[in-house]
Design a protein around this motif. Sequence first.
Motif, short mmCIF file in Angstrom:
data_model
loop_
_atom_site.label_atom_id
_atom_site.label_comp_id
_atom_site.label_asym_id
_atom_site.label_seq_id
_atom_site.Cartn_x
_atom_site.Cartn_y
_atom_site.Cartn_z
N ASN A 29 1.17 -3.06 12.45
CA ASN A 29 2.23 -4.11 12.07
C ASN A 29 3.01 -3.49 10.69
OD1 ASN A 29 0.92 -5.44 9.79
ND2 ASN A 29 -0.21 -6.46 11.22
N GLU A 30 3.98 -4.02 10.32
CA GLU A 30 4.69 -3.54 9.17
C GLU A 30 4.10 -3.77 7.96
OE1 GLU A 30 9.16 -4.11 7.50
OE2 GLU A 30 8.71 -5.17 9.22
N THR A 31 3.37 -4.81 7.75
CA THR A 31 2.70 -5.08 6.47
C THR A 31 1.50 -4.33 6.31
OG1 THR A 31 2.99 -7.40 7.23
CG2 THR A 31 1.52 -7.19 5.10
N ASP A 32 0.82 -3.93 7.32
CA ASP A 32 -0.37 -3.07 7.12
C ASP A 32 0.05 -1.57 6.72
OD1 ASP A 32 -2.24 -4.80 7.56
OD2 ASP A 32 -2.58 -4.32 9.76
N TYR A 33 1.26 -1.20 7.43
CA TYR A 33 1.84 0.18 7.12
C TYR A 33 2.39 0.17 5.91
CZ TYR A 33 5.10 3.90 7.59
OH TYR A 33 6.07 5.10 7.30
N ASN A 34 3.23 -0.84 5.24
CA ASN A 34 3.70 -0.73 3.82
C ASN A 34 2.40 -0.68 2.93
OD1 ASN A 34 6.22 -0.60 4.82
ND2 ASN A 34 6.55 -2.79 4.99
N SER A 45 7.09 9.90 8.34
CA SER A 45 6.49 8.93 8.70
C SER A 45 7.30 8.07 9.23
CB SER A 45 5.36 8.51 7.53
OG SER A 45 4.74 7.30 7.88
N MET A 46 6.98 7.37 10.28
CA MET A 46 7.75 6.09 10.58
C MET A 46 7.01 4.95 11.18
SD MET A 46 10.24 7.43 13.58
CE MET A 46 11.25 5.97 13.80
N ASN A 47 7.49 3.68 11.20
CA ASN A 47 6.33 2.57 11.83
C ASN A 47 7.42 2.01 12.81
OD1 ASN A 47 5.69 -0.68 10.43
ND2 ASN A 47 4.55 0.41 11.53
N ILE A 48 6.52 2.10 14.13
CA ILE A 48 7.18 1.02 15.10
C ILE A 48 6.09 0.33 15.68
CG2 ILE A 48 8.55 1.04 17.24
CD1 ILE A 48 9.60 4.08 16.74
N PRO A 49 5.91 -0.97 15.46
CA PRO A 49 4.67 -1.64 15.67
C PRO A 49 4.41 -1.63 17.23
CG PRO A 49 5.92 -2.95 14.37
CD PRO A 49 6.85 -1.78 14.59
N ILE A 368 -11.47 -0.21 3.58
CA ILE A 368 -10.13 0.02 4.02
C ILE A 368 -9.11 -0.40 2.98
CG2 ILE A 368 -8.63 -0.72 5.90
CD1 ILE A 368 -10.54 1.11 7.18
N GLY A 369 -8.15 0.53 2.97
CA GLY A 369 -6.83 0.19 2.16
C GLY A 369 -6.83 1.28 1.05
N PRO A 370 -5.65 0.96 0.15
CA PRO A 370 -5.55 1.78 -1.00
C PRO A 370 -6.58 1.80 -2.14
CG PRO A 370 -3.84 0.30 -0.84
CD PRO A 370 -4.76 -0.06 0.39
N ASN A 371 -6.57 2.58 -2.98
CA ASN A 371 -7.23 2.17 -4.22
C ASN A 371 -5.93 1.77 -5.16
OD1 ASN A 371 -6.72 3.67 -6.89
ND2 ASN A 371 -6.57 5.44 -5.58
N ARG A 372 -6.52 1.10 -6.15
CA ARG A 372 -5.33 0.34 -7.10
C ARG A 372 -5.95 0.40 -8.70
NH1 ARG A 372 -4.47 -3.32 -2.57
NH2 ARG A 372 -2.53 -2.90 -1.72
N CYS A 373 -6.52 1.65 -8.93
CA CYS A 373 -7.25 1.55 -10.18
C CYS A 373 -6.29 2.16 -11.17
CB CYS A 373 -8.50 2.37 -10.12
SG CYS A 373 -9.82 1.26 -9.35
#
Length: 379
Positions: A29-34, A45-49, A368-373
């Motif tokens: 879904n778009e939120t997870d992709y963003n 890269s493109m996002n189509i749920p 799971i997910g990005p780092n934000r340090c």
Amino acid sequence: MEKVLSITAEELHRKMNCGEDILILDVRNETDYNDWKIEGKKVRSMNIPYFNFLEEDEQVYAGLPKDTEIVVVCAKGGASDYVAEMLMEKGYKTWSLKGGMLAWSQFYYPATVYRDEKLKIIQINRLAKGCLSYAVISEGKGMIIDPNQKVDVYLDLAKQHHFKIEHVVDSHLHADHISGGLQLAEQTGATYYISSGEVKDTNLKFEPLDRHNRIRVGEIDVEVLAIPTPGHTPGSTSFLINNRFLMSGDTIFVGGLGRPDLGGKAKEWAMDLYDTVFNKLSNLPDDCLVLPAHYADIQEINDNGIVGATLGEIRGNNEIMRNADKESFTEQVAGAVSMEKPPNFEEIVAINRGELQVDAEKAIELEIGPNRCAVHHHG
């Protein structure tokens, strides 16, 4: 019906690295992709749920190229198989990423930063997380800096490059990923070091970095100077190798500084960071290569596949590194607290302190997910 071709994370990375023309079609879904996606300097890269493909609407396919390989990606590999199959039937060249983003999050890529007859430095890049760890090797002996939880990566590296892991260090108590430090040390008989300020009041078995201003690796007396560089955390420590390479942990990044707010003392730690930048590290030469524990932007990977920059470049490109006014520096850095915190960081810190045990599946899920340090201040 033709069987969908699957591609592993390693094979996908190889294609990306060779500059092959590929499109990543992410069907989450778009939120997870963003929030978090596969990135590369030349990657489209493109996002189509996924659900859009269930609606039998031909418009869904309108923007997809027929002359380019399409790699379909989902969370764990199931939905991408289905979509790749539909695309294949319509004549598209498609692959499905085996294991999805879960597999991508577990992919580590080693690249040699430096080598001569006495010293080799390898950077291990966990691309999905932007996490970097290092092997410092001399005369068949090695030191691993900031290992992530998949310790097999480092054991394989030691076999491949013929060295014995004698030292394992964590530059600080990590909040965005589970450290493999203690486990790796236990499996190899190496000594595990971390600053005692990072793990006080825990039962962890460790050798306090604060008692070792030098660590010897093999022959070069790889002069590993353990320099206390508080700021991101109070016990953050950087490692200076032969006055030429600074493994800076999360203190200094190619494009910014470590965020000081994860312990809830943003102002206080930002003042420590000021002292680190303008007093402790100010006399290091401009040609010293900074090798951080994280990066936040794919552009920080250079053409050799390495994340690193000289101190001179970082000082020149980073306006906050030139802001010698203590009060305004502190305000600027502490102001980054509005940034989103790393996902699940309280649980990850508890695991790294030895206060919480989780099984392997839960450990992977927590990361799971990005780092934000990082705090990025370009200018």
